[in-house]
Design a protein around this motif. Structure first.
Motif, PDB file in Angstrom:
ATOM      1  N   MET A 133      46.350  54.523  92.655  1.00  0.00           N
ATOM      2  CA  MET A 133      47.795  54.335  92.799  1.00  0.00           C
ATOM      3  C   MET A 133      48.107  52.897  92.381  1.00  0.00           C
ATOM      4  SD  MET A 133      48.326  56.108  96.551  1.00  0.00           S
ATOM      5  CE  MET A 133      50.068  55.666  96.583  1.00  0.00           C
ATOM      6  N   ASP A 168      58.093  55.089 100.260  1.00  0.00           N
ATOM      7  CA  ASP A 168      57.922  56.027  99.157  1.00  0.00           C
ATOM      8  C   ASP A 168      56.474  56.063  98.682  1.00  0.00           C
ATOM      9  OD1 ASP A 168      60.566  57.001  98.956  1.00  0.00           O
ATOM     10  OD2 ASP A 168      61.183  55.214  97.856  1.00  0.00           O
ATOM     11  N   ARG A 171      54.641  58.253 101.145  1.00  0.00           N
ATOM     12  CA  ARG A 171      54.895  59.668 100.886  1.00  0.00           C
ATOM     13  C   ARG A 171      54.022  60.184  99.746  1.00  0.00           C
ATOM     14  NH1 ARG A 171      58.848  61.582  98.684  1.00  0.00           N
ATOM     15  NH2 ARG A 171      59.981  59.767  97.923  1.00  0.00           N
ATOM     16  N   LEU A 172      53.940  59.376  98.700  1.00  0.00           N
ATOM     17  CA  LEU A 172      53.108  59.754  97.562  1.00  0.00           C
ATOM     18  C   LEU A 172      51.643  59.840  97.968  1.00  0.00           C
ATOM     19  CD1 LEU A 172      52.628  60.242  94.517  1.00  0.00           C
ATOM     20  CD2 LEU A 172      52.477  57.742  94.266  1.00  0.00           C
ATOM     21  N   TYR A 187      47.783  56.671  88.446  1.00  0.00           N
ATOM     22  CA  TYR A 187      49.227  56.840  88.532  1.00  0.00           C
ATOM     23  C   TYR A 187      49.924  55.484  88.628  1.00  0.00           C
ATOM     24  CZ  TYR A 187      48.309  61.758  89.679  1.00  0.00           C
ATOM     25  OH  TYR A 187      47.901  63.070  89.653  1.00  0.00           O
ATOM     26  N   VAL A 189      53.046  53.608  89.910  1.00  0.00           N
ATOM     27  CA  VAL A 189      53.898  53.934  91.059  1.00  0.00           C
ATOM     28  C   VAL A 189      55.008  52.890  91.152  1.00  0.00           C
ATOM     29  CG1 VAL A 189      53.966  54.345  93.544  1.00  0.00           C
ATOM     30  CG2 VAL A 189      51.892  54.908  92.240  1.00  0.00           C
ATOM     31  N   THR A 255      56.317  59.062  88.774  1.00  0.00           N
ATOM     32  CA  THR A 255      55.216  59.614  89.562  1.00  0.00           C
ATOM     33  C   THR A 255      55.666  60.135  90.923  1.00  0.00           C
ATOM     34  OG1 THR A 255      53.599  58.175  88.484  1.00  0.00           O
ATOM     35  CG2 THR A 255      52.980  59.102  90.611  1.00  0.00           C
ATOM     36  N   ILE A 256      56.397  59.305  91.662  1.00  0.00           N
ATOM     37  CA  ILE A 256      56.763  59.694  93.033  1.00  0.00           C
ATOM     38  C   ILE A 256      57.603  60.968  93.028  1.00  0.00           C
ATOM     39  CG2 ILE A 256      58.068  59.015  95.081  1.00  0.00           C
ATOM     40  CD1 ILE A 256      57.182  56.127  94.534  1.00  0.00           C
ATOM     41  N   VAL A 259      55.427  64.097  91.805  1.00  0.00           N
ATOM     42  CA  VAL A 259      54.411  64.589  92.734  1.00  0.00           C
ATOM     43  C   VAL A 259      55.019  65.086  94.038  1.00  0.00           C
ATOM     44  CG1 VAL A 259      52.363  63.961  94.073  1.00  0.00           C
ATOM     45  CG2 VAL A 259      52.602  63.153  91.726  1.00  0.00           C
ATOM     46  N   THR A 260      56.023  64.364  94.556  1.00  0.00           N
ATOM     47  CA  THR A 260      56.573  64.712  95.879  1.00  0.00           C
ATOM     48  C   THR A 260      57.842  65.549  95.817  1.00  0.00           C
ATOM     49  OG1 THR A 260      58.024  62.774  96.117  1.00  0.00           O
ATOM     50  CG2 THR A 260      55.694  62.497  96.705  1.00  0.00           C
TER      51      THR A 260
END
Length: 282
Positions: A133, A168, A171-172, A187, A189, A255-256, A259-260
């Motif tokens: 990350m 955030d 969360r990721l 990733y 981020v 990314t965030i 993915v989320t």
């Protein structure tokens, strides 16, 4: 799947551990000092410091995935990371999710980004699957860049940064720890868009109601204003700003949200949502 989380007595690690619990996962909490844990009734706690390879190996016994939070700023931080990675190898950990930094590379402008690159390489070299990350600068720390006189002084020129909220990032991390398909992935981020430090100062001035501005320092001014601190720490501070000046910190990623499924907060949205982050400026 067994998950271990380090750095739980810090802000990010605690958010990740709580997020995992909300997902029905009871992670093993790897901490140096269990007495600092509060409100973790029923938690699976293991005591180990990064530099204690034997204790860390015991702490990671039976763990499949290890969330490795990068250590605090320290001249010996890389060796601490390498010790933790070696412990993970000995314990048979299959995957490490590591909090790296945007632009991590051997020749990165930011000295700590070079350190993160070495850690990433060590994980791969240990035969452990890596999920890196590469976080942008945390929005949570931006208010602390403001001096007592209301000025952000930094040799960042007109460089931009895609501030990302720590919540955030957490969360990721939960999604990467519990989801499939993230092995051997890197990733970027970030927040949803990048802004310069003039815009950062204006956003802070807007929420605090006080004058806040940005002064682009020369390299000489930057070293003079930080004189008296250890040279390795000054090099790190200055390097983080120089990375903005070169454009290395301006990267924005999806990314965030990808993915989320939830868009990360912009810097202005973060300030509205987290008044405690800037309350000391009022």
């Amino acid at each position: 799947m067994s998950i271990a989380v380090s750095g739980v007595t810090g802000a990010l690690g605690a958010l990740v551990a709580r997020g995992l619990r909300l997902e029905g996962v009871n992670p093993r909490l790897v901490v140096r000092d269990p007495s600092r844990l509060a409100d973790w009734t029923g938690a699976d706690v293991a005591q180990a410091a990064y530099q204690d390879t034997e204790a860390m190996t015991r702490a990671l016994d039976g763990v499949d995935t290890f969330f490795l939070v990068s250590g605090h700023e320290d001249p010996d931080r890389v060796s601490l990371h390498l010790s933790a990675v070696e412990a993970a190898r000995r314990a048979g950990v299959r995957r490490i999710v590591y909090t790296s930094f945007m632009g991590a590379a051997p020749q990165a402008t930011f000295t700590y980004a070079r350190d993160h690159s070495r850690t990433e390489q060590a994980v791969r070299g240990a035969g452990i699957a890596l999920t890196a990350m590469r976080d942008s600068l945390y929005a949570d720390v931006a208010p602390w860049f403001v001096g007592k006189d209301g000025v952000i002084r930094a040799p960042a020129g007109q460089g931009r940064v895609a501030w990302v909220a720590r919540r955030d990032v957490a969360r990721l991390a939960v999604a990467l720890l519990t989801g499939d398909g993230h092995e051997d992935q890197v990733y970027d981020v970030s927040g949803p868009h990048s802004i310069d430090l003039h815009e950062t100062a204006r956003a802070l001035a807007s929420v605090t109601g006080r004058p806040i501005s940005y002064h682009p320092e020369t390299l000489e001014e930057a070293r003079t204003s930080r004189a008296g601190n250890p040279h390795w720490l000054v090099d790190g501070w200055i390097g983080s700003y120089l990375a903005l000046a070169t454009g290395e910190g301006a990267v924005t990623s999806h990314t965030i949200q990808h993915v989320t499924g939830v868009r990360p907060l912009s810097f202005e949205e973060f300030l509205d949502a987290e008044p405690d982050a800037w309350a000391h400026l009022v």
